[in-house]
Design a protein around this motif. Structure first.
Motif: not given
Length: 214
Positions: A45, A63-65, A69, A71, A83, A90
């Motif tokens: 990602a 970004s995200n995990c 996530g 947005v 994502d 994610w």
């Protein structure tokens, strides 16, 4: 500066408000495992500049995990399980990050914190983050855990109204800031990052912000 006896045992937690604690250097002992864990996350990602609901590109790449996530697009700010670039979930929250966030929250007085979302922000010199509140989560009883990596930053920590006066908090590599309780909805932001080169991360600051979003 005269070194106190307490300094011999490392930096001490600093209470900045009733439910806000700065933990200087708290992540130092897990920096390398943490960076190793972030590499596959960011391959899956990559950083990107999302659009605000008004159609502008955000200055900070992200970004995200985690299970969820954060947005942003024309539909607004929200959490999503997938994502938008890949359509895939994610990347999972690395165990080293879950453990670090839980230990930091516990040290700050928030026990049993188990985040399900980690927003990863990428700052270059000159990048700033305007004052805002974190209001997209479902449970404001849970704290926010923020981990700083790379170039130093000046964190602005305000009150419950945007116009209230802000504190300026210096955040350095491996510092962890935790806030919650009555401080949970305080406005906060980041002043423009000053030019520099961090010996480990170069000309960048990475900020990991962990929350219980769902």
């Amino acid at each position: 500066m005269i070194q106190s006896d307490l300094d011999l045992f490392g930096p001490q937690p600093q209470r900045l408000a009733s439910h806000t604690v700065l933990l200087p250097g708290f992540a130092l002992d897990v920096i390398e495992p943490l960076l190793d864990a972030l590499r596959p996350v960011l391959r899956a990602a990559p950083f990107r500049h999302m659009q605000t609901p008004g159609g502008l590109n955000m200055a900070v790449a992200l970004s995200n995990c985690g299970t969820l996530g954060w947005v942003s697009d024309a539909r607004g700010y929200r959490y999503s399980p997938t994502d938008p670039l890949s359509g895939q979930p994610w990347p999972a929250l690395p165990e080293v990050l879950l453990d670090l966030a839980g230990r930091a929250a516990g040290t700050a007085g928030f026990d049993a914190f188990v985040p399900d979302a980690c927003l990863i922000n990428h700052y270059l010199p000159g990048t700033r983050l305007s004052l805002h509140q974190d209001r997209d989560e479902k449970d404001f009883a849970q704290p926010i855990v923020s981990i700083s990596l790379g170039l130093p930053a000046v964190f602005l920590f305000g009150g419950l109204q945007r116009a209230e006066r802000t504190q300026r908090i210096a955040l350095n590599h491996a510092d962890v800031l935790v806030w919650g309780g009555e401080d949970r909805l305080r406005f906060h932001g980041v002043l423009p990052i000053k030019p520099g080169v961090h010996p480990r991360l170069g000309e960048r600051r990475i900020n990991l912000t962990l929350r219980k979003a769902g």
